[in-house]
Design a protein around this motif. Structure first.
Motif, PDB file in Angstrom:
ATOM      1  N   GLY A  21     -33.370 -61.919   7.240  1.00 46.44           N
ATOM      2  CA  GLY A  21     -33.899 -61.871   5.885  1.00 46.44           C
ATOM      3  C   GLY A  21     -35.155 -62.710   5.727  1.00 46.44           C
ATOM      4  N   GLN A  22     -35.166 -63.879   6.355  1.00 44.98           N
ATOM      5  CA  GLN A  22     -36.333 -64.749   6.275  1.00 44.98           C
ATOM      6  C   GLN A  22     -37.507 -64.171   7.068  1.00 44.98           C
ATOM      7  OE1 GLN A  22     -36.720 -67.489   4.295  1.00 44.98           O
ATOM      8  NE2 GLN A  22     -34.756 -66.816   3.460  1.00 44.98           N
ATOM      9  N   LEU A  23     -37.231 -63.538   8.194  1.00 43.73           N
ATOM     10  CA  LEU A  23     -38.298 -62.887   8.968  1.00 43.73           C
ATOM     11  C   LEU A  23     -38.942 -61.755   8.166  1.00 43.73           C
ATOM     12  CD1 LEU A  23     -36.886 -62.674  12.598  1.00 43.73           C
ATOM     13  CD2 LEU A  23     -39.054 -63.707  11.912  1.00 43.73           C
ATOM     14  N   VAL A  24     -38.121 -60.981   7.486  1.00 41.23           N
ATOM     15  CA  VAL A  24     -38.643 -59.885   6.672  1.00 41.23           C
ATOM     16  C   VAL A  24     -39.568 -60.444   5.596  1.00 41.23           C
ATOM     17  CG1 VAL A  24     -38.026 -58.114   4.988  1.00 41.23           C
ATOM     18  CG2 VAL A  24     -36.755 -58.298   7.130  1.00 41.23           C
ATOM     19  N   LYS A  25     -39.150 -61.524   4.958  1.00 44.08           N
ATOM     20  CA  LYS A  25     -40.007 -62.154   3.949  1.00 44.08           C
ATOM     21  C   LYS A  25     -41.349 -62.568   4.554  1.00 44.08           C
ATOM     22  CE  LYS A  25     -36.515 -64.111   0.817  1.00 44.08           C
ATOM     23  NZ  LYS A  25     -35.992 -65.383   0.248  1.00 44.08           N
ATOM     24  N   ALA A  26     -41.289 -63.198   5.736  1.00 42.49           N
ATOM     25  CA  ALA A  26     -42.517 -63.675   6.372  1.00 42.49           C
ATOM     26  C   ALA A  26     -43.459 -62.528   6.699  1.00 42.49           C
ATOM     27  CB  ALA A  26     -42.174 -64.462   7.633  1.00 42.49           C
ATOM     28  N   ILE A  27     -42.914 -61.428   7.228  1.00 45.06           N
ATOM     29  CA  ILE A  27     -43.745 -60.288   7.599  1.00 45.06           C
ATOM     30  C   ILE A  27     -44.353 -59.634   6.365  1.00 45.06           C
ATOM     31  CG2 ILE A  27     -43.657 -57.960   8.621  1.00 45.06           C
ATOM     32  CD1 ILE A  27     -41.573 -59.091  10.609  1.00 45.06           C
ATOM     33  N   LYS A  28     -43.648 -59.713   5.240  1.00 50.34           N
ATOM     34  CA  LYS A  28     -44.158 -59.150   3.986  1.00 50.34           C
ATOM     35  C   LYS A  28     -45.133 -60.097   3.283  1.00 50.34           C
ATOM     36  CE  LYS A  28     -41.001 -57.239   1.348  1.00 50.34           C
ATOM     37  NZ  LYS A  28     -39.687 -57.055   0.655  1.00 50.34           N
ATOM     38  N   GLY A  29     -45.372 -61.260   3.909  1.00 44.47           N
ATOM     39  CA  GLY A  29     -46.316 -62.199   3.328  1.00 44.47           C
ATOM     40  C   GLY A  29     -45.726 -63.117   2.288  1.00 44.47           C
ATOM     41  N   GLU A  30     -44.399 -63.164   2.201  1.00 44.16           N
ATOM     42  CA  GLU A  30     -43.735 -64.022   1.233  1.00 44.16           C
ATOM     43  C   GLU A  30     -43.378 -65.365   1.868  1.00 44.16           C
ATOM     44  OE1 GLU A  30     -40.339 -61.852  -0.095  1.00 44.16           O
ATOM     45  OE2 GLU A  30     -41.498 -60.089  -0.702  1.00 44.16           O
ATOM     46  N   GLU A  31     -43.122 -66.359   1.052  1.00 42.43           N
ATOM     47  CA  GLU A  31     -42.706 -67.659   1.559  1.00 42.43           C
ATOM     48  C   GLU A  31     -41.358 -67.522   2.259  1.00 42.43           C
ATOM     49  OE1 GLU A  31     -41.793 -72.214  -0.033  1.00 42.43           O
ATOM     50  OE2 GLU A  31     -42.696 -70.725  -1.371  1.00 42.43           O
ATOM     51  N   ALA A  32     -41.246 -68.096   3.453  1.00 43.26           N
ATOM     52  CA  ALA A  32     -40.025 -67.897   4.243  1.00 43.26           C
ATOM     53  C   ALA A  32     -39.666 -69.153   5.023  1.00 43.26           C
ATOM     54  CB  ALA A  32     -40.211 -66.724   5.207  1.00 43.26           C
TER      55      ALA A  32
END
Length: 313
Positions: free
Chosen positions: A282-293
């Motif tokens: 879930g955190q990786l997905v956030k990072a790839i989407k440009g969100e804070e992770a």
């Protein structure tokens, strides 16, 4: 959908496949391993999957957003470096590499490429370990007096780890496989640590990994840290990370259980705060989407590797 390729389908690599599959924004599109039997068995779990025995061909022939590298440690440097040369985001198994020099090389390459680079240190997403950190930061034990990591393994490698490298001195052993998780956690919670001395015992086989370690380390403020490991002993497996403080004691037991107590009171079980649990995927997905992770990157992997290699060598 985030397109994922997996290189390495051994016991460790298999663990994250279910987590990748369970995330609605992730699709595993290709897998790679040198052992065809593993590929066949893994492909049965997945739909419309591309399979490879040569990871360089997979990188050439597959459109990917993220590559998960779960090969044995001595191959991390070459494989991860090749992934980053393609400009692909990468998730690497621990440890980052098989030497301090290799780990530093990967850290610097990732920094220069500007890609998402992450390590699989699952304690960072566990409600037990995160509750431990929160209690420490909230002053549950007061001022920290001593840290201890105890590792006991009746059998090493364990029954599910029977392969050609986990028992090897070159790239295996429980200090590397288990200890590095807690080295990373200690650095995260308590700051940098330094090895003062260590006694490490090996069997007669020059290729076999350690059977015992006693090490004295300290944090930057001088707090003592003891690492005490033994394998091939009677009893059950036990992993205990304990912090002793001016007001109490707190332990993380066998990866997830908590117990503690105030001075003058009994040690009791402590329930983990379930809201502090998370998932790496879930955190990786956030990072790839440009969100804070919340991801553990190669800089932290390198810092853990420095301590790890001082202990192993």
């Amino acid at each position: 959908m985030i397109r994922v390729g997996i290189i390495g389908l051994g016991a460790i690599g298999q663990r994250l496949i279910k987590d990748f599959n369970n995330h609605p924004e992730v699709n595993i599109v290709s897998i790679c391993d040198q052992i065809e039997e593993r590929i066949i068995e893994t492909a049965k779990q997945l739909n419309d999957i591309l399979t490879f025995t040569d990871y360089t061909k997979m990188l050439e022939d597959t459109e990917l957003d993220l590559v998960y590298v779960a090969v044995p440690p001595k191959y991390h440097h070459q494989v991860v470096s090749d992934v980053m040369e393609k400009g692909l985001n990468v998730l690497c198994e621990k440890p980052l590499a098989n030497s301090t020099e290799e780990a530093e090389s990967l850290f610097l390459q990732a920094k220069n490429k500007g890609i998402i680079n992450a390590m699989n240190f699952p304690l960072n997403y566990s409600s037990g370990s995160n509750t431990f950190a929160a209690l420490i930061n909230d002053g549950y034990i007061g001022k920290v007096r001593r840290l201890e990591l105890k590792m006991r393994f009746p059998q090493w490698p364990r029954s599910w780890q029977q392969n050609e490298w986990v028992a090897s001195r070159e790239q295996g052993g429980y200090v590397l496989e288990v200890g590095v998780h807690f080295i990373q956690q200690i650095q995260k919670i308590f700051g940098p640590i330094h090895v003062l001395n260590r006694i490490i015992q090996f069997p007669e086989d020059p290729k076999a990994c350690e059977r015992a370690i006693l090490a004295q380390l300290e944090t930057e403020d001088g707090t003592p840290l003891l690492i005490d490991g033994l394998s091939h002993i009677a009893g059950e497996e036990e992993i205990a990370f304990t912090a002793y403080g001016s007001e109490g004691t707190l332990s993380l037991l066998n990866w997830s259980a908590l117990e503690g107590g105030k001075i003058g009171e009994e040690i009791v079980s402590i329930e983990a705060d379930a809201t502090l649990g998370d998932t790496l995927i879930g955190q990786l997905v956030k990072a790839i989407k440009g969100e804070e992770a919340n991801i553990i990157d190669f800089s932290q992997g390198y810092e853990a590797q420095v301590v790890l290699e001082q202990l192993r060598k």
